[in-house]
Each structure stands twice: as C-alpha cells, then as structure tokens.
Design an enzyme around this catalytic site. Structure first.
Site, PDB file in Angstrom:
ATOM      1  N   LYS A 171     -14.729 -18.600   7.693  1.00 17.41           N
ATOM      2  CA  LYS A 171     -14.378 -18.220   9.063  1.00 17.41           C
ATOM      3  C   LYS A 171     -15.649 -17.775   9.796  1.00 17.41           C
ATOM      4  O   LYS A 171     -16.158 -16.679   9.591  1.00 17.41           O
ATOM      5  CB  LYS A 171     -13.381 -17.053   9.096  1.00 17.41           C
ATOM      6  CG  LYS A 171     -12.847 -16.842  10.509  1.00 17.41           C
ATOM      7  CD  LYS A 171     -12.485 -15.422  10.825  1.00 17.41           C
ATOM      8  CE  LYS A 171     -13.482 -14.669  11.626  1.00 17.41           C
ATOM      9  NZ  LYS A 171     -13.927 -15.203  12.898  1.00 17.41           N
ATOM     10  N   GLY A 229     -16.707  -4.164   8.517  1.00 19.89           N
ATOM     11  CA  GLY A 229     -16.940  -4.117   7.070  1.00 19.89           C
ATOM     12  C   GLY A 229     -16.023  -3.114   6.386  1.00 19.89           C
ATOM     13  O   GLY A 229     -15.499  -3.359   5.293  1.00 19.89           O
ATOM     14  N   GLU A 248     -22.372  -7.171   3.927  1.00 22.22           N
ATOM     15  CA  GLU A 248     -23.707  -6.984   4.521  1.00 22.22           C
ATOM     16  C   GLU A 248     -23.504  -6.557   5.966  1.00 22.22           C
ATOM     17  O   GLU A 248     -22.897  -7.283   6.744  1.00 22.22           O
ATOM     18  CB  GLU A 248     -24.514  -8.282   4.453  1.00 22.22           C
ATOM     19  CG  GLU A 248     -25.023  -8.611   3.073  1.00 22.22           C
ATOM     20  CD  GLU A 248     -25.904  -7.541   2.476  1.00 22.22           C
ATOM     21  OE1 GLU A 248     -26.498  -6.754   3.241  1.00 22.22           O
ATOM     22  OE2 GLU A 248     -25.976  -7.458   1.236  1.00 22.22           O
ATOM     23  N   CYS A 282     -30.145  -8.149  12.077  1.00 25.14           N
ATOM     24  CA  CYS A 282     -29.738  -6.935  11.350  1.00 25.14           C
ATOM     25  C   CYS A 282     -30.967  -6.209  10.809  1.00 25.14           C
ATOM     26  O   CYS A 282     -30.935  -5.002  10.586  1.00 25.14           O
ATOM     27  CB  CYS A 282     -28.784  -7.285  10.224  1.00 25.14           C
ATOM     28  SG  CYS A 282     -29.409  -8.593   9.170  1.00 25.14           S
ATOM     29  N   GLU A 381     -26.764   1.725  15.766  1.00 24.03           N
ATOM     30  CA  GLU A 381     -27.270   0.364  15.960  1.00 24.03           C
ATOM     31  C   GLU A 381     -26.932  -0.121  17.367  1.00 24.03           C
ATOM     32  O   GLU A 381     -25.780  -0.090  17.778  1.00 24.03           O
ATOM     33  CB  GLU A 381     -26.629  -0.576  14.922  1.00 24.03           C
ATOM     34  CG  GLU A 381     -27.178  -1.988  15.011  1.00 24.03           C
ATOM     35  CD  GLU A 381     -26.523  -2.941  14.001  1.00 24.03           C
ATOM     36  OE1 GLU A 381     -25.290  -3.023  13.987  1.00 24.03           O
ATOM     37  OE2 GLU A 381     -27.263  -3.609  13.259  1.00 24.03           O
TER      38      GLU A 381
HETATM   39  P1  NAD Z   1     -18.394  -8.251  13.668  1.00 28.64           P
HETATM   40  O1  NAD Z   1     -18.142  -7.246  12.619  1.00 28.64           O
HETATM   41  O2  NAD Z   1     -17.825  -8.024  15.018  1.00 28.64           O
HETATM   42  O3  NAD Z   1     -17.832  -9.684  13.213  1.00 28.64           O
HETATM   43  C1  NAD Z   1     -18.238 -10.287  12.005  1.00 28.64           C
HETATM   44  C2  NAD Z   1     -17.171 -11.264  11.571  1.00 28.64           C
HETATM   45  O4  NAD Z   1     -15.995 -10.531  11.203  1.00 28.64           O
HETATM   46  C3  NAD Z   1     -16.734 -12.245  12.668  1.00 28.64           C
HETATM   47  O5  NAD Z   1     -16.489 -13.504  12.100  1.00 28.64           O
HETATM   48  C4  NAD Z   1     -15.446 -11.621  13.164  1.00 28.64           C
HETATM   49  O6  NAD Z   1     -14.569 -12.521  13.764  1.00 28.64           O
HETATM   50  C5  NAD Z   1     -14.871 -11.069  11.872  1.00 28.64           C
HETATM   51  N1  NAD Z   1     -13.858 -10.034  12.044  1.00 28.64           N
HETATM   52  C6  NAD Z   1     -13.731  -9.147  13.079  1.00 28.64           C
HETATM   53  N2  NAD Z   1     -12.648  -8.362  12.875  1.00 28.64           N
HETATM   54  C7  NAD Z   1     -12.098  -8.740  11.701  1.00 28.64           C
HETATM   55  C8  NAD Z   1     -10.971  -8.284  10.953  1.00 28.64           C
HETATM   56  N3  NAD Z   1     -10.196  -7.303  11.379  1.00 28.64           N
HETATM   57  N4  NAD Z   1     -10.717  -8.894   9.784  1.00 28.64           N
HETATM   58  C9  NAD Z   1     -11.499  -9.898   9.322  1.00 28.64           C
HETATM   59  N5  NAD Z   1     -12.574 -10.374   9.994  1.00 28.64           N
HETATM   60  C10 NAD Z   1     -12.871  -9.796  11.165  1.00 28.64           C
HETATM   61  O7  NAD Z   1     -19.967  -8.462  13.736  1.00 28.64           O
HETATM   62  P2  NAD Z   1     -20.792  -9.373  14.752  1.00 28.64           P
HETATM   63  O8  NAD Z   1     -20.779  -8.722  16.099  1.00 28.64           O
HETATM   64  O9  NAD Z   1     -20.357 -10.800  14.650  1.00 28.64           O
HETATM   65  O10 NAD Z   1     -22.256  -9.292  14.119  1.00 28.64           O
HETATM   66  C11 NAD Z   1     -23.170  -8.285  14.399  1.00 28.64           C
HETATM   67  C12 NAD Z   1     -23.265  -7.324  13.238  1.00 28.64           C
HETATM   68  O11 NAD Z   1     -23.592  -8.024  12.048  1.00 28.64           O
HETATM   69  C13 NAD Z   1     -24.374  -6.289  13.405  1.00 28.64           C
HETATM   70  O12 NAD Z   1     -23.896  -5.035  13.014  1.00 28.64           O
HETATM   71  C14 NAD Z   1     -25.456  -6.776  12.447  1.00 28.64           C
HETATM   72  O13 NAD Z   1     -26.330  -5.769  11.995  1.00 28.64           O
HETATM   73  C15 NAD Z   1     -24.634  -7.348  11.354  1.00 28.64           C
HETATM   74  N6  NAD Z   1     -25.400  -8.303  10.550  1.00 28.64           N
HETATM   75  C16 NAD Z   1     -25.735  -7.936   9.272  1.00 28.64           C
HETATM   76  C17 NAD Z   1     -26.475  -8.795   8.469  1.00 28.64           C
HETATM   77  C18 NAD Z   1     -26.840  -8.425   7.062  1.00 28.64           C
HETATM   78  O14 NAD Z   1     -27.153  -9.311   6.277  1.00 28.64           O
HETATM   79  N7  NAD Z   1     -26.812  -7.158   6.710  1.00 28.64           N
HETATM   80  C19 NAD Z   1     -26.869 -10.038   8.974  1.00 28.64           C
HETATM   81  C20 NAD Z   1     -26.511 -10.376  10.270  1.00 28.64           C
HETATM   82  C21 NAD Z   1     -25.761  -9.498  11.044  1.00 28.64           C
END
Ligand code: NAD
Length: 480
Positions: A171, A229, A248, A282, A381
C-alpha cells in the site's frame, strides 16, 4: 484513464479514483489512480496467502533471475521513471532519477542475496544430536510506505520480501501512487506467479487499516510518521497472530559543528542535510548544534549558501530544491515557522512562500537562530526546509543536546578531531552516525534504521533485511 490496482495477478479497476497532482504545478494531473475497497484488500491478501506455499519453496535461481530482471528494467528506464517521480513528489529531477537508480540497485543487490541465504549448524549437548538453524520466509507481508521516497522505499521492502520467499500486499502513500504503480507494472511482467505481489492503492484509513486488521497477514513493514507507526504497532500486537512488525518513523536529527570543523565542509553538510529534497527526508538535519567560537561565521556562511539555492519547478534543470509536497505539508511548515518565532527564535533567513511560473507549494529554505533545546521547533519533526541553529559552549554540551530528543534516526558531526569524532560515533544515540558527511544519504548494502522513537524492530536494507523477512527455525535431529 484510471490506473488500476494489481490483485492476484490481474489489473483490477475500481469505482473510485484520486488525482495525483504535481506539486510544482497544481494544474498538472499526473494521472488518476484507483482506490481499493476493503474487499479488494481482502482479495489481495487471500491471493498472497494462496501463492505463499509454492513461492516460499521456489528455486533461488528463479527468484534471482526475476529480481535481476526487475532491476534491469528499472535501470533501463531511469530517466522516464525519474521524471514521473519528480512530477508526483516534487524532488528535483536529478534526485528523482537518482532514487530510481537506487531502486534498481536494490533489486540487483537482493537478486544476489537470494543465493547467499545461509543457515548454521551447532553441536548439541546431547551426543549424536544435530542442531540445524535455518531461515524461512515469514509469510504474507503488508508493506505500507510514505510519500517522500515513492520508489526507493517500496523497492527496499519488496526486494528482500521476494528474495526470501514472502508474498506481498503493497500500500503506497496516497499522495504518490504513480511510482509504485509503475513499479507494479514492472513486477507484473517479471515472471512472478499470480498473487506473489499485489498492489492496493488508497487511504490509510481504508486500505492501510484493512491490511493491519487482517488475520491473514503475518508481518507489517511500515515507514511513515510516529503517529501512524503507533497505530500500526497497536494493531500488530492486538491481532490474533501478533504480527511481526518493523517500523521506520520520524526524526529530529542533529548535525553538530565543532569549532575545529572545516567550515566550508560543515556549511556544505548543513545545506545538504537541512534543505536538499526540501527537507523532506527522515534523515534531514533540522537541528544544527554549533559551538560558540565558530557559531557566527558558520551562520553567516550558511545564510550566504542558502541564498544560492534555487527553489523552482522540480523538472527545471536550474532548480536545486523543488516544492513542498502538498498544501497540508506547507501549512505544517508555516505553522512551525510561526511557532519558532513565537517561542523566541529569530528567523534569520527564508521561510517565505514563493510564487513561480506555475502554481505550486514553493517555500524558501528557512533558518532559525537563538534556539534552545526546550523549544518545540527543536523537539518536533517539521518535515520541511526548516532548520534551527542551537548554540552550545563545547563538545560535551553539543553531544548532550544532540541526544536530547525522543528520536534517534541519524546524527552527524563536523570536526577535524579524531578524538571527538570517535567519541561521537560511540555515544550519539542514533541508528546512523555521519562524520563530516550530511546526515542523509546512505548506502543500499548497509543496514538502515534508528533508535528510540524513530524505529521499532529489525533494520532494513543490506543483508540485515533478512532479520525481518525471515524467521529462524532451530531443528534438532537424532539420526536414527
Ligand atoms: P504517514 O504516517 O502519514 O503515512 C505513511 C503511510 O501510512 C501512508 O501509506 C499512509 O496512507 C499510511 N497510513 C496512514 N494512516 C494509516 C492507518 N491508520 N493504518 C494503516 N496505514 C496508515 O507518513 P507520511 O506523511 O506519508 O510520511 C512522512 C513521515 O515518514 C515522516 O515522519 C518521516 O520522517 C517518515 N519517514 C521515515 C523514514 C525512515 O526510514 N525512518 C523514511 C521516510 C519517511
């Protein structure tokens, strides 16, 4: 035309779709992408579960050849796929193409890893008994990915999952389905049996939740925000089979600059760490922790360098930074810019919404000074081109400030002192430490992940990926 989901070896259309909008030009619609229903997700999971027994026992030569072929096609189409990525996400074209190349390299790396998976044999306490330790695939894995690396993150989850014999339900983030869809199209023609790989696009609340709540998913690899997360972790623990998980998440990464640093190198590291890819990495450094004597000259030279950054349409060759990914993220960046000033920080440079030839979410890179560790701008962040300089008196104070965070993804130091560099490598509370290098930018054959609130579970990438995508079996045999 609406780009469909890929379920059980077939492209499946949906009644609902969303537009994928170019953040450099909101009049430009990349394409429309199908939104999977709850039933579609169930079908994808069932297909993966059905395909698993045969795929988990498939020949490693077959897996190698398929992964190698996927990598070959990605690399051969790097310019076209890089253009798509930059159009939907807004990182500049060179970075878009670079990310696609990285995805191809990851598939090649894991093609080799198929052949290298090894076990172990131990002597037993009991005479005549043999102890064999083997690694087996985990089962059906749900891969949930964020928007900021639309092809590299799916690639670094899909490639090891397939290499070690798992079946997949992917997804991607709803903001950037294009790159994941293009990748799915390559996978669909790569020779994988039906059901081994499935793509379900849509929102977190429908598609993501359906994956999390399914009792037929064995493991979840998630990359995204801490807030999501946490929900993923709760759902994994609450599920009947207690899904294996790998999370992550975010960062508030420090870059320490000591008095003895090569100032030009330090400014270059700060510029890259804080602002490249619009600060939407990130591993971006949003805290620049600078010792007293070098502070003023460092800030002055960094601001000079920031003035040289060109913020524009990601596809223009002269752009060094593209737009923010969407209006919501821009609003968040602007909220933190206001907050930083209300808390007493000085906005020393940038932070302005910019108009360009096309309507987009353009923001000039922003630098705060007069920041201390208690302020929210130094603790939360932002995920935009916003960095804060924190002045400290010496190395000890710099290390303490660097570690004063609930996150622990990446930490950097610029110094010419071997003593401080070595001490920092050992004592920085982060999964990745960089010495005289930007905090972002890692190699695909090395493990990647963080500590504290940034990560949970085994590392991603390199051969360390097998910790998550395999499960260890210990067999005792008495040859009768
Ligand atoms: P997000 O948490 O909003 O979304 C991430 C994914 O989770 C998306 O596909 C989203 O649709 C899904 N999601 C959202 N709600 C959900 C739920 N209730 N159940 C299951 N899935 C759900 O994050 P984002 O805005 O897409 O990304 C930015 C974040 O990602 C930042 O915090 C960044 O630091 C982090 N990030 C971390 C890494 C790493 O390796 N540590 C790498 C890239 C980005």
């Amino acid at each position: 035309m609406i780009q469909p989901n890929y379920i059980g070896g077939e492209w499946r259309h949906a009644s609902e779709a969303i537009a994928n909008i170019n953040p450099s030009n909101t009049n430009d619609i990349v394409a429309h992408y199908a939104q999977a229903t709850h039933a579609d997700v169930q079908d994808a999971i069932d297909a993966a579960a059905t395909a698993f027994p045969a795929w988990s026992r498939s020949s490693i030569q077959l897996r190698h050849d398929i992964l190698k072929g996927i990598g070959d096609e990605i690399l051969a189409r790097k310019d076209e796929l890089g253009m798509l990525l930059s159009r939907e996400e807004g990182k500049v074209l060179a970075d878009g193409i670079g990310e696609v190349v990285r995805a191809g390299q990851i598939f090649h790396f894991f093609a080799g890893e198929c052949l290298r998976l090894a076990g172990d044999r131990l002597a037993s306490m009991r005479p005549g008994v043999e102890v064999d330790i083997t690694r087996e695939p985990v089962g059906v894995v749900g891969l949930i990915t964020p928007w900021n690396f639309p092809i590299a993150i799916p690639a670094w989850k899909i490639a090891p999952a397939l290499a070690y014999g798992n079946c997949i339900v992917l997804k991607p983030a709803e903001l950037v389905p294009g790159s994941a869809h293009a990748l799915a199209d390559i996978l669909a023609r790569a020779g994988l049996p039906a059901g081994v790989f499935n793509l379900v696009m849509g929102s977190g609340s429908v598609v993501g939740e359906a994956i999390l709540r399914s009792d037929n998913v064995d493991a979840i690899s998630f990359t995204g925000s801490v807030t999501t997360g946490r929900k993923v972790a709760e759902a994994c623990v609450a599920s009947d089979r207690m899904k294996k998980m790998q999370l992550e998440m975010g960062g508030k990464n420090p870059l320490v600059v000591l008095d003895d640093a090569d100032i030009e190198l330090a400014v270059g590291c700060a510029l890259n760490s804080a602002f490249y890819q619009t600060g939407q990495r990130c591993t971006a450094a949003s805290r620049l922790i600078v010792t007293d004597k070098i502070h003023d000259s460092f800030v002055e030279r960094l601001i000079d360098a920031m003035h040289g950054l060109v913020v524009d349409d990601a596809l223009k060759p002269e752009a060094s930074i593209g737009p923010v990914v969407d209006q919501r993220q821009l609003d968040q960046d602007l909220r933190y810019l206001r907050l930083g000033q209300e808390e007493g920080g000085r906005l020393a440079c940038g932070g302005e919404v910019l108009a360009r030839a096309t309507p987009g979410f353009y923001l000039s890179p922003a630098l705060f000074t007069e920041i201390d560790q208690t302020m929210r701008i130094a603790r939360e962040e932002v995920f935009g081109p916003v960095a804060a300089v924190i002045r400290v008196k010496d190395y000890g104070a710099a290390l303490a400030a660097a570690n004063d965070t609930r996150f622990g993804l990446s930490a950097g130091i610029c110094t010419t002192s071997l003593k401080y560099a070595s001490h920092f490598k050992r004592n920085a509370e982060a999964g990745t430490v960089m010495v005289n290098l930007p905090t972002a930018g890692t190699d695909y054959h090395a493990p990647f992940g963080g500590r504290k609130g940034s990560s949970y579970g085994p590392r991603e990438q390199g051969r360390y990926a097998q910790e998550f995508y395999t499960t260890v079996k210990t067999a005792y045999t008495l040859p009768a």
